[in-house]
Design an enzyme around this catalytic site. Sequence first.
Site, PDB file in Angstrom:
ATOM      1  N   ASP A   1      58.579  -7.236  -3.154  1.00  0.00           N
ATOM      2  CA  ASP A   1      57.502  -6.362  -2.542  1.00  0.00           C
ATOM      3  C   ASP A   1      57.100  -6.780  -1.122  1.00  0.00           C
ATOM      4  O   ASP A   1      56.700  -7.845  -0.836  1.00  0.00           O
ATOM      5  CB  ASP A   1      56.241  -6.686  -3.426  1.00  0.00           C
TER       6      ASP A   1
ATOM      7  N   ARG B   1      58.887  18.589  -7.802  1.00  0.00           N
ATOM      8  CA  ARG B   1      59.101  17.190  -8.393  1.00  0.00           C
ATOM      9  C   ARG B   1      60.249  16.457  -8.016  1.00  0.00           C
ATOM     10  O   ARG B   1      60.512  15.165  -7.813  1.00  0.00           O
ATOM     11  CB  ARG B   1      58.865  17.152 -10.025  1.00  0.00           C
TER      12      ARG B   1
ATOM     13  N   TYR C   1      50.419  -9.407  -6.365  1.00  0.00           N
ATOM     14  CA  TYR C   1      49.461  -8.477  -6.583  1.00  0.00           C
ATOM     15  C   TYR C   1      48.792  -8.260  -7.822  1.00  0.00           C
ATOM     16  O   TYR C   1      49.526  -8.186  -8.896  1.00  0.00           O
ATOM     17  CB  TYR C   1      49.815  -7.290  -6.201  1.00  0.00           C
TER      18      TYR C   1
HETATM   19  C1  PLP Z   1      48.313  -2.669  -2.941  1.00  0.00           C
HETATM   20  C2  PLP Z   1      49.411  -3.479  -3.429  1.00  0.00           C
HETATM   21  C3  PLP Z   1      50.424  -2.881  -4.467  1.00  0.00           C
HETATM   22  C4  PLP Z   1      49.811  -1.716  -5.411  1.00  0.00           C
HETATM   23  O1  PLP Z   1      49.804  -0.442  -4.713  1.00  0.00           O
HETATM   24  P1  PLP Z   1      48.948   0.915  -4.843  1.00  0.00           P
HETATM   25  O2  PLP Z   1      49.344   1.528  -3.776  1.00  0.00           O
HETATM   26  O3  PLP Z   1      47.474   0.495  -4.667  1.00  0.00           O
HETATM   27  O4  PLP Z   1      49.390   1.400  -6.254  1.00  0.00           O
HETATM   28  C5  PLP Z   1      51.627  -3.455  -4.937  1.00  0.00           C
HETATM   29  N1  PLP Z   1      51.552  -4.754  -4.246  1.00  0.00           N
HETATM   30  C6  PLP Z   1      51.063  -5.155  -3.027  1.00  0.00           C
HETATM   31  C7  PLP Z   1      51.406  -6.322  -2.196  1.00  0.00           C
HETATM   32  C8  PLP Z   1      49.789  -4.440  -2.922  1.00  0.00           C
HETATM   33  O5  PLP Z   1      48.927  -5.086  -1.856  1.00  0.00           O
END
Ligand code: PLP
Length: 384
Positions: free
Chosen positions: A175, A51, A103
């Site tokens: 993001d 971990r 998202y």
């Molecule tokens: C898919 C996505 C997420 C979430 O990611 P997971 O791997 O599904 O948990 C977050 N931000 C964006 C822009 C995404 O497309």
Amino acid sequence: MKQDGPRFGTLAVHAGQEPDPLAGAVMVPIYQTSTYVQPALGQPQGYEYARLQNPTREALEENIAALEGGRFGLAFSSGLAAIEAVIKRLSTGDHLICEENVYGGTQRMLNHVLARWGLQSSFVDSRDLDRLRDALRPNTRLMLLETPTNPMMRICDIEGAAQIAHDAGVILIVDNTFATPYNQRPLELGADVVVHSTTKYLNGHSDIIGGMVVTNDQRVFDDLSFIRKSTGAVPGPMDCWLCLRGTKTLHLRMRQHNESGLKVARFLEQHPNVERVYYPGLASHPQHELACHQMRGFTGMISVDTGSFERARALAEATQVFALAESLGGVESLISHPAMMTHASVPAERRLAMGITDGLVRLSVGVEDVEDLIEDLDQALRSV
Ligand SMILES: *Cc1c(COP(=O)(O)O)cnc(C)c1O
């Protein structure tokens, strides 16, 4: 993009990939182990328990950090786990500002999980920097943006947002899942932290769920290492290895996604059965200039307003090459219906206010021959 040291494609193939010290294996081995032997009591050799540390995971972290132009990478078991870990640096009563078109899962986490722990969130349209500034409160600790947004392809000015955040002592997180570091490098534009769902373009083959955080900030890195160790959302070594295989071709795939995405967007824009195309690479996109300033390509993500739910359904069901499925960023082309799929958890009025109509369809343009993709969309649109 800054250029000192190896270029992007060279980093994609080599960063973090030292030959294995035991046998000289050119590919990083999958260290499928939960624990590591300690030669004497109180003298671990740097690896104690998986971990905390895993060599395959570390290779992936170094690789993606290099692609983002960052010092530190931290891998997580999913994109949402990565975002949650960054938010867990906050405490009850703190406030964060979030782009309103992020998202759907990020919104669900903020509104339905973290709100119960007393975290305050404001959702704003970050295309307008004044709104970001107006949303600041004395207890604001963090600003969370996504650009381009999902699925409306809104663009936020990262440099402008970083200035507002930093003037207020607030940390800016971007993001970068949609753009990828091949097309956009938020840290170089002033962001403090980049998060990814590696599930999408970084892995690129639709066969894992994974997340990543990249930062240059030692304190953020130390905090997040502690949070990850203490809460446990780590990815397994096999998934790290698969993702590493994916990132080696990120530059090749993104060139093709960018090129085919633009061709498909141009085709759709002139199609009589399409009302509106959302793609930052089109001159008709209201923020095309800003997109050109902070991105070097516009990916394979396109949203299309067909005008009605019946048309959207017919299109989504009549394509042969595009598969009807959630997710994005893989080598195969996908089609989805945001209102019923990725954004179903967002209240209907909020969805409509952002432009997520029942006629909206989202495409993830893959790396198949683009002529086949265009013919497929054309036959499906004619059947509408
Ligand atoms: C898919 C996505 C997420 C979430 O990611 P997971 O791997 O599904 O948990 C977050 N931000 C964006 C822009 C995404 O497309």
